[in-house]
Scaffold this motif. Structure first.
Motif, PDB file in Angstrom:
ATOM      1  N   VAL A  46      51.749 -54.127 -34.187  1.00  0.00           N
ATOM      2  CA  VAL A  46      51.618 -53.617 -32.816  1.00  0.00           C
ATOM      3  C   VAL A  46      52.948 -53.062 -32.354  1.00  0.00           C
ATOM      4  N   SER A  47      52.872 -52.247 -31.334  1.00  0.00           N
ATOM      5  CA  SER A  47      54.098 -51.745 -30.728  1.00  0.00           C
ATOM      6  C   SER A  47      54.757 -52.857 -29.923  1.00  0.00           C
ATOM      7  N   PRO A  48      56.071 -52.959 -29.929  1.00  0.00           N
ATOM      8  CA  PRO A  48      56.748 -53.968 -29.112  1.00  0.00           C
ATOM      9  C   PRO A  48      56.376 -53.784 -27.634  1.00  0.00           C
ATOM     10  N   PHE A  49      56.220 -54.891 -26.925  1.00  0.00           N
ATOM     11  CA  PHE A  49      55.928 -54.782 -25.495  1.00  0.00           C
ATOM     12  C   PHE A  49      56.408 -56.025 -24.774  1.00  0.00           C
ATOM     13  N   VAL A  50      56.537 -55.888 -23.475  1.00  0.00           N
ATOM     14  CA  VAL A  50      56.852 -57.018 -22.609  1.00  0.00           C
ATOM     15  C   VAL A  50      55.702 -57.185 -21.624  1.00  0.00           C
ATOM     16  N   LEU A  80      65.634 -50.581 -30.118  1.00  0.00           N
ATOM     17  CA  LEU A  80      64.253 -50.861 -29.734  1.00  0.00           C
ATOM     18  C   LEU A  80      64.177 -52.099 -28.828  1.00  0.00           C
ATOM     19  N   ILE A  81      64.941 -53.132 -29.187  1.00  0.00           N
ATOM     20  CA  ILE A  81      64.969 -54.339 -28.358  1.00  0.00           C
ATOM     21  C   ILE A  81      65.635 -54.048 -27.017  1.00  0.00           C
ATOM     22  N   ASP A  82      66.689 -53.231 -27.039  1.00  0.00           N
ATOM     23  CA  ASP A  82      67.337 -52.836 -25.776  1.00  0.00           C
ATOM     24  C   ASP A  82      66.349 -52.143 -24.844  1.00  0.00           C
ATOM     25  N   HIS A  83      65.460 -51.354 -25.418  1.00  0.00           N
ATOM     26  CA  HIS A  83      64.458 -50.646 -24.621  1.00  0.00           C
ATOM     27  C   HIS A  83      63.556 -51.643 -23.887  1.00  0.00           C
ATOM     28  N   GLU A  84      63.090 -52.654 -24.587  1.00  0.00           N
ATOM     29  CA  GLU A  84      62.207 -53.637 -23.957  1.00  0.00           C
ATOM     30  C   GLU A  84      62.960 -54.478 -22.931  1.00  0.00           C
ATOM     31  N   LEU A  85      64.202 -54.824 -23.229  1.00  0.00           N
ATOM     32  CA  LEU A  85      64.999 -55.575 -22.252  1.00  0.00           C
ATOM     33  C   LEU A  85      65.280 -54.742 -21.009  1.00  0.00           C
ATOM     34  N   PHE A 104      55.564 -63.538 -13.364  1.00  0.00           N
ATOM     35  CA  PHE A 104      56.560 -64.518 -12.927  1.00  0.00           C
ATOM     36  C   PHE A 104      57.528 -64.876 -14.057  1.00  0.00           C
ATOM     37  N   ARG A 105      56.990 -65.029 -15.270  1.00  0.00           N
ATOM     38  CA  ARG A 105      57.857 -65.242 -16.423  1.00  0.00           C
ATOM     39  C   ARG A 105      57.458 -64.239 -17.492  1.00  0.00           C
ATOM     40  N   VAL A 106      58.418 -63.487 -17.957  1.00  0.00           N
ATOM     41  CA  VAL A 106      58.146 -62.369 -18.861  1.00  0.00           C
ATOM     42  C   VAL A 106      58.270 -62.808 -20.312  1.00  0.00           C
ATOM     43  N   SER A 107      57.358 -62.299 -21.140  1.00  0.00           N
ATOM     44  CA  SER A 107      57.400 -62.523 -22.587  1.00  0.00           C
ATOM     45  C   SER A 107      57.622 -61.195 -23.291  1.00  0.00           C
ATOM     46  N   MET A 108      58.438 -61.217 -24.332  1.00  0.00           N
ATOM     47  CA  MET A 108      58.635 -60.034 -25.165  1.00  0.00           C
ATOM     48  C   MET A 108      58.022 -60.313 -26.524  1.00  0.00           C
ATOM     49  N   LEU A 109      57.099 -59.452 -26.927  1.00  0.00           N
ATOM     50  CA  LEU A 109      56.456 -59.620 -28.217  1.00  0.00           C
ATOM     51  C   LEU A 109      56.917 -58.527 -29.169  1.00  0.00           C
ATOM     52  N   LEU A 110      57.411 -58.948 -30.332  1.00  0.00           N
ATOM     53  CA  LEU A 110      57.911 -58.012 -31.334  1.00  0.00           C
ATOM     54  C   LEU A 110      57.132 -58.180 -32.632  1.00  0.00           C
ATOM     55  N   PRO A 111      56.729 -57.086 -33.251  1.00  0.00           N
ATOM     56  CA  PRO A 111      56.102 -57.206 -34.578  1.00  0.00           C
ATOM     57  C   PRO A 111      57.156 -57.594 -35.616  1.00  0.00           C
ATOM     58  N   LYS A 112      56.746 -58.319 -36.616  1.00  0.00           N
ATOM     59  CA  LYS A 112      57.682 -58.783 -37.639  1.00  0.00           C
ATOM     60  C   LYS A 112      58.353 -57.613 -38.347  1.00  0.00           C
ATOM     61  N   TYR A 151      54.288 -50.793 -23.448  1.00  0.00           N
ATOM     62  CA  TYR A 151      54.363 -50.473 -24.876  1.00  0.00           C
ATOM     63  C   TYR A 151      55.510 -49.514 -25.155  1.00  0.00           C
ATOM     64  N   PHE A 152      56.232 -49.799 -26.236  1.00  0.00           N
ATOM     65  CA  PHE A 152      57.265 -48.856 -26.674  1.00  0.00           C
ATOM     66  C   PHE A 152      56.607 -47.572 -27.177  1.00  0.00           C
TER      67      PHE A 152
END
Length: 486
Positions: A167-171, A196-201, A175-183, A280-281
């Motif tokens: 999947v595409s990385p997404f947040v 890519l991680i900077d983009h989601e942050l 109230f509390r945010v989760s960041m999901l990254l594909p392996k 979605y990224f």
């Protein structure tokens, strides 16, 4: 009761809402020609959504001012009871409007069912995303992240999860945010992985996850308004462009790596669902043109600067000005403005005769001048609104009991018209009616000597001669046809 409310207020309110949203969308396209950068700013579309919701504020669609003129309160000086018991009256009797009412009811039912289905999809979307996140593995070791990224993750209490899914990385989260990254992200070159991680942050820093959920909720609630969906789509596009710009601005030398990371993400990651609730990224909600624009931006030698406080203040002032304009204007554009020169008012009763004119003196009224015109007619004769406006009163308790069942309608320019001694109502307070619409029937309620309609006109709270606004010659010709006048 509910059907009449839908007919008179709710559907009209939604119509104004859709029209106003369309005007804002057209205005945004016009602004695009002069300042494309403003239109490509996600905050602009957030402000535009708030302005689009202004017509839904209850204050705009209640009575125009809800003020009962003092002349009416003091109409009968011998009263010892309270003249105004409440401001929002309840209709004592309602009449069916036939096929039109059935049509309105069906439209209202369709809108309600549509909202329910859309909200159900919204809730299911939240549930699917949460289920997907719960199946991912929680990351506790942040060695793969840079010190700056680790600091941001800790400061914002971000949950980092890794999934085997492509999947595409997404947040996601309010109230509390989760960041999901594909392996597979961790198999990319370090430079691309970090960008890519900077983009989601950056999404999290900009509070984008909350904005995405709120936009989706509005789009579900107002599924019938295509302009809200248009604003949502433009917001999502601009949100990603703005994040791209922010990441590249922080490290201008990494433009090539960022473009490669974007292309790699497009090739490797596919999202199994598109709930519209995540950032979605490279999500399925974006088309080829969107990705081309993002890649061009990343590869461009130009550095797009962030909007400073001056631009933000300008957007706030512009938004407030448009919002205040909408609130001040109120939905009176369709009302008939009647003044001293307007004699086009519709006769409230056609099959009747004038039994008492304005300023007439009689013992029955205690030698006080008559403040209106009495139209004698059989009980049950139709009474129509002489002018368009909002119904302020439709009951037999708000004003003096001598009026009986009374309707007070407010028009543009703080003018009112009053219809007294009715036998029944066809409208309720808070409802908008057009000139010529049936509002009730002639009766003999209150203090009367026989069935008739007592009609008054007030200008700025003071009584005026209704003859200035009505063509009484029409009454004479109509009455002769039915044999009322001798």
């Amino acid at each position: 009761m509910a059907e009449q409310w839908f007919t008179g207020t709710f559907l009209f309110q939604l119509t104004i809402f859709i029209a106003w949203s369309g005007i804002l969308s057209g205005l945004a396209l016009a602004i695009r020609k002069f300042s494309p950068k403003i239109i490509n700013w996600s905050r602009f579309w957030q402000a535009w959504l708030v302005i689009a919701l202004v017509p839904l504020l209850p204050a705009l669609f209640s009575q125009t001012n809800g003020i009962i003129p003092e002349q009416l309160k003091a109409a009968f000086g011998d009263s010892q009871q309270s003249l105004v018991l409440h401001s929002n009256s309840v209709v004592s009797q309602m009449e069916s409007s036939g096929e039109l009412q059935v049509f309105i009811s069906l439209v209202s039912l369709m809108l309600v069912l549509g909202v329910c289905l859309s909200l159900l999809r919204f809730v299911l979307g939240l549930w699917k995303v949460r289920q997907f996140i719960q199946q991912a593995t929680l990351v506790t070791d942040f060695k793969a992240f840079s010190p700056v990224q680790q600091k941001t993750i800790t400061a914002n209490s971000i949950k980092i999860l890794v999934t085997e899914q492509t999947v595409s990385p997404f947040v996601f989260g309010f109230f509390r945010v989760s960041m999901l990254l594909p392996k597979s992200v961790f198999t990319m070159p370090a430079a691309q992985q970090g960008l890519l991680i900077d983009h989601e942050l950056m999404h999290i820093k900009r509070q984008d996850p909350k904005a995405v959920i709120l936009f989706r909720l509005c789009a579900c609630l107002f599924w019938f308004n295509p302009f809200i969906s248009f604003m949502e789509k433009r917001f999502l596009q601009c949100m990603e462009l703005n994040c791209d710009t922010a990441v590249i601005s922080a490290d201008p030398g990494a433009k090539l790596s960022y473009a490669r990371a974007l292309i790699a993400s497009l090739k490797l990651h596919k999202s199994p669902f598109d709930s519209g609730l995540t950032t979605y990224f490279s999500g399925p909600g974006f088309n080829k043109q969107d990705f081309e624009n993002r890649i061009k931006l990343a590869m461009s030698g130009q550095s797009n600067k962030k909007f400073g406080w001056c631009a933000r203040l300008t957007l706030v002032l512009m938004s407030c000005s448009i919002g205040f304009f909408a609130m001040a204007a109120k939905p009176f554009f369709s009302l008939d403005n009647f003044n001293q020169l307007n004699t086009d008012g519709i006769l409230p009763v056609l099959n009747g005769r004038i039994s008492s004119g304005y300023d007439d003196i009689s013992d029955f009224r205690g030698k006080r001048p008559h403040q209106g015109i009495d139209f004698a007619a059989p009980i049950g004769s139709e009474v129509v609104a002489s002018f368009s406006g909002w119904v302020i009163i439709a009951d037999d308790v708000t004003l003096h009991q001598n009026y009986g069942k009374v309707i007070l309608i407010e028009h543009q320019g703080q003018n009112q018209s009053l219809y007294a001694h009715l036998s029944s109502f066809s409208v309720e307070s808070g409802q908008y009616i057009s000139a010529g619409d049936k509002i009730g029937t002639v009766g003999a309620t209150g203090r009367v000597t026989g069935p008739h309609l007592h009609f008054e006109v007030l200008e700025n709270g003071k009584h005026a001669n209704p003859k200035r606004f009505l063509n009484l010659s029409e009454l004479s010709s109509s009455a002769r046809k039915v044999g009322v006048l001798r």
